[in-house]
Design an enzyme around this catalytic site. Structure first.
Site, PDB file in Angstrom:
ATOM      1  N   GLY A   1     -58.703  12.651 -45.975  1.00 41.63           N
ATOM      2  CA  GLY A   1     -59.032  12.480 -44.562  1.00 41.63           C
ATOM      3  C   GLY A   1     -58.383  11.266 -43.922  1.00 41.63           C
ATOM      4  O   GLY A   1     -57.219  10.934 -44.196  1.00 41.63           O
ATOM      5  N   ILE A   2     -59.128  10.586 -43.073  1.00 43.53           N
ATOM      6  CA  ILE A   2     -58.592   9.412 -42.375  1.00 43.53           C
ATOM      7  C   ILE A   2     -58.142   8.365 -43.396  1.00 43.53           C
ATOM      8  O   ILE A   2     -57.093   7.734 -43.249  1.00 43.53           O
ATOM      9  CB  ILE A   2     -59.665   8.811 -41.431  1.00 43.53           C
ATOM     10  CG1 ILE A   2     -59.951   9.758 -40.258  1.00 43.53           C
ATOM     11  CG2 ILE A   2     -59.212   7.451 -40.895  1.00 43.53           C
ATOM     12  CD1 ILE A   2     -61.088   9.303 -39.351  1.00 43.53           C
TER      13      ILE A   2
ATOM     14  N   TYR B   1     -76.438   8.272 -39.011  1.00 43.24           N
ATOM     15  CA  TYR B   1     -75.007   7.943 -38.901  1.00 43.24           C
ATOM     16  C   TYR B   1     -74.768   6.967 -37.739  1.00 43.24           C
ATOM     17  O   TYR B   1     -74.026   5.989 -37.864  1.00 43.24           O
ATOM     18  CB  TYR B   1     -74.237   9.249 -38.685  1.00 43.24           C
ATOM     19  CG  TYR B   1     -72.738   9.147 -38.745  1.00 43.24           C
ATOM     20  CD1 TYR B   1     -72.057   9.271 -39.958  1.00 43.24           C
ATOM     21  CD2 TYR B   1     -71.983   8.955 -37.591  1.00 43.24           C
ATOM     22  CE1 TYR B   1     -70.671   9.213 -40.006  1.00 43.24           C
ATOM     23  CE2 TYR B   1     -70.599   8.888 -37.627  1.00 43.24           C
ATOM     24  CZ  TYR B   1     -69.951   9.020 -38.839  1.00 43.24           C
ATOM     25  OH  TYR B   1     -68.575   8.953 -38.889  1.00 43.24           O
TER      26      TYR B   1
ATOM     27  N   ALA C   1     -65.005   4.355 -46.261  1.00 42.23           N
ATOM     28  CA  ALA C   1     -65.845   5.393 -46.891  1.00 42.23           C
ATOM     29  C   ALA C   1     -67.026   5.747 -45.992  1.00 42.23           C
ATOM     30  O   ALA C   1     -67.712   4.862 -45.500  1.00 42.23           O
ATOM     31  CB  ALA C   1     -66.354   4.888 -48.243  1.00 42.23           C
TER      32      ALA C   1
HETATM   33  N1  CAA Z   1     -78.185  17.444 -26.578  1.00 43.47           N
HETATM   34  C1  CAA Z   1     -79.383  18.015 -26.274  1.00 43.47           C
HETATM   35  N2  CAA Z   1     -79.880  19.051 -26.949  1.00 43.47           N
HETATM   36  C2  CAA Z   1     -79.182  19.537 -27.979  1.00 43.47           C
HETATM   37  C3  CAA Z   1     -77.932  18.991 -28.347  1.00 43.47           C
HETATM   38  C4  CAA Z   1     -77.443  17.922 -27.586  1.00 43.47           C
HETATM   39  N3  CAA Z   1     -76.260  17.346 -27.878  1.00 43.47           N
HETATM   40  N4  CAA Z   1     -77.468  19.686 -29.412  1.00 43.47           N
HETATM   41  C5  CAA Z   1     -78.399  20.622 -29.689  1.00 43.47           C
HETATM   42  N5  CAA Z   1     -79.427  20.523 -28.814  1.00 43.47           N
HETATM   43  C6  CAA Z   1     -80.609  21.352 -28.767  1.00 43.47           C
HETATM   44  C7  CAA Z   1     -80.258  22.823 -28.939  1.00 43.47           C
HETATM   45  O1  CAA Z   1     -79.879  23.371 -27.699  1.00 43.47           O
HETATM   46  C8  CAA Z   1     -81.561  23.394 -29.471  1.00 43.47           C
HETATM   47  O2  CAA Z   1     -82.462  23.574 -28.413  1.00 43.47           O
HETATM   48  P1  CAA Z   1     -83.424  24.854 -28.387  1.00 43.47           P
HETATM   49  O3  CAA Z   1     -84.213  24.794 -29.672  1.00 43.47           O
HETATM   50  O4  CAA Z   1     -84.233  24.636 -27.162  1.00 43.47           O
HETATM   51  O5  CAA Z   1     -82.510  26.019 -28.311  1.00 43.47           O
HETATM   52  C9  CAA Z   1     -82.111  22.258 -30.331  1.00 43.47           C
HETATM   53  O6  CAA Z   1     -81.447  21.064 -29.884  1.00 43.47           O
HETATM   54  C10 CAA Z   1     -81.815  22.451 -31.802  1.00 43.47           C
HETATM   55  O7  CAA Z   1     -80.394  22.556 -31.919  1.00 43.47           O
HETATM   56  P2  CAA Z   1     -79.742  23.253 -33.142  1.00 43.47           P
HETATM   57  O8  CAA Z   1     -80.183  24.667 -33.219  1.00 43.47           O
HETATM   58  O9  CAA Z   1     -78.277  22.982 -33.128  1.00 43.47           O
HETATM   59  O10 CAA Z   1     -80.475  22.467 -34.326  1.00 43.47           O
HETATM   60  P3  CAA Z   1     -80.106  22.432 -35.816  1.00 43.47           P
HETATM   61  O11 CAA Z   1     -81.214  21.740 -36.495  1.00 43.47           O
HETATM   62  O12 CAA Z   1     -79.685  23.764 -36.330  1.00 43.47           O
HETATM   63  O13 CAA Z   1     -78.786  21.527 -35.843  1.00 43.47           O
HETATM   64  C11 CAA Z   1     -77.519  19.597 -35.660  1.00 43.47           C
HETATM   65  C12 CAA Z   1     -78.819  20.271 -35.308  1.00 43.47           C
HETATM   66  C13 CAA Z   1     -77.374  19.465 -37.185  1.00 43.47           C
HETATM   67  C14 CAA Z   1     -77.552  18.208 -35.080  1.00 43.47           C
HETATM   68  C15 CAA Z   1     -76.297  20.391 -35.131  1.00 43.47           C
HETATM   69  O14 CAA Z   1     -76.480  20.585 -33.756  1.00 43.47           O
HETATM   70  C16 CAA Z   1     -75.012  19.645 -35.348  1.00 43.47           C
HETATM   71  O15 CAA Z   1     -74.419  19.652 -36.419  1.00 43.47           O
HETATM   72  N6  CAA Z   1     -74.506  18.948 -34.312  1.00 43.47           N
HETATM   73  C17 CAA Z   1     -73.265  18.165 -34.410  1.00 43.47           C
HETATM   74  C18 CAA Z   1     -73.566  16.769 -34.783  1.00 43.47           C
HETATM   75  C19 CAA Z   1     -72.261  15.995 -34.765  1.00 43.47           C
HETATM   76  O16 CAA Z   1     -71.563  15.900 -33.765  1.00 43.47           O
HETATM   77  N7  CAA Z   1     -71.907  15.397 -35.895  1.00 43.47           N
HETATM   78  C20 CAA Z   1     -70.673  14.676 -35.968  1.00 43.47           C
HETATM   79  C21 CAA Z   1     -70.090  14.898 -37.318  1.00 43.47           C
HETATM   80  S1  CAA Z   1     -68.430  14.238 -37.415  1.00 43.47           S
HETATM   81  C22 CAA Z   1     -68.648  12.594 -37.422  1.00 43.47           C
HETATM   82  O17 CAA Z   1     -69.717  12.082 -37.470  1.00 43.47           O
HETATM   83  C23 CAA Z   1     -67.393  11.783 -37.382  1.00 43.47           C
HETATM   84  C24 CAA Z   1     -67.405  10.823 -36.283  1.00 43.47           C
HETATM   85  O18 CAA Z   1     -67.529   9.635 -36.518  1.00 43.47           O
HETATM   86  C25 CAA Z   1     -67.195  11.280 -34.911  1.00 43.47           C
END
Ligand code: CAA
Length: 240
Positions: free
Chosen positions: A13-14, A147, A83
């Protein structure tokens, strides 16, 4: 003699791109990894770099690794704390294990490796430390209290240690990447990721090289007046 750089999480990765870029800049790079032997072996064969397996979140393992690198390769003068892991989930679903794993690996590792290399850098009156934070540590992210807390902690850690290192010629800076095209980001649900990309003014994910160029810049020998700063590399997603 080429300066020795340690890049944690430096075989994929990075981190892998950072390792390659530092090598291209004339550094002797040691890349660490936590578990993926196959990727590490392929990376070592491809680059000729030394790779070393240890858990950056474990102080004892870090201590043994720093001793080994110092003995085999030389004292570490450039440290890139890259990491990092994710254990995403809303707070309602986040277990204590998910919290601890992310805090230990992403933030505890900075303590461990800075603690173990700082004295050597002080004696040499030279050191370059770059801690890889995140846009999500600056802005927060739904589903990432662990995180975001760890990465935000990295930014505070960096500013505090920069003040301690300055009079010894040690600079300590952070880079806050945005969403970069790596396995970690590809693990985000596609619909969620599409919405995130739609909010990036540059209209694309970052490339690993976008981050690596920042590390080369901050670790240059003559980058000696840049310390305590955070370089955001995120395509304009968050202007901090
Ligand atoms: N803002 C507000 N509401 C949100 C939202 C947001 N950003 N994202 C989801 N919701 C809401 C959904 O609409 C849902 O609402 P309803 O129940 O009313 O429909 C509720 O929250 C539950 O959402 P999910 O069904 O998605 O819930 P889940 O438990 O299945 O998953 C999660 C939750 C794991 C956080 C998933 O949404 C996810 O993976 N999101 C991405 C998180 C992310 O960006 N991670 C970054 C990884 S990369 C990284 O970290 C590198 C870096 O440095 C940038």
């Amino acid at each position: 003699m080429a300066r020795v750089a340690l890049v944690t999480g430096g075989t994929r990765g990075i981190g892998a791109e950072i390792s390659r870029a530092l090598q291209a800049a004339g550094r002797t790079v040691v890349a660490s990894y936590a578990g993926n032997d196959e990727a590490a072996r392929a990376f070592a064969a491809d680059t000729g770099m030394n790779v070393i397996r240890f858990d950056a979140g474990d102080f004892g393992e870090c201590q043994a690794a720093v001793e080994k690198i110092t003995g085999d390769t030389g004292p570490i003068e450039i440290l890139v704390n890259n990491a990092g892991i994710t254990r995403d989930g809303t707070l309602a679903k986040m277990t204590r294990e998910m919290w601890d794993a992310v805090l230990d690996t992403n933030l505890g590792s900075c303590y461990n490796l800075c603690k173990l290399t700082f004295d050597g850098m002080r004696q040499k009156k030279f050191g370059r430390i770059v801690n890889i934070g995140s846009v999500n540590g600056q802005a927060g992210q739904y589903g990432q209290v662990n995180y975001a807390a760890a990465k935000s902690g990295i930014h505070g850690f960096t500013k505090a240690l920069a003040q301690e290192g300055a009079r010894f010629g040690i600079t300590v800076n952070a880079i806050a990447p945005g969403y970069v095209d790596t396995d970690m980001v590809r693990a985000v649900p596609p619909d969620v990721l599409q919405k995130i990309i739609a909010r990036i003014p540059m209209g694309r994910l970052g490339r690993t090289a976008d981050i690596a160029r920042g590390v080369v810049f901050l670790t240059a020998d003559d980058a000696d007046f840049i310390t305590g700063s955070t370089l955001s590399i995120n395509g304009g997603q968050h202007m901090y």
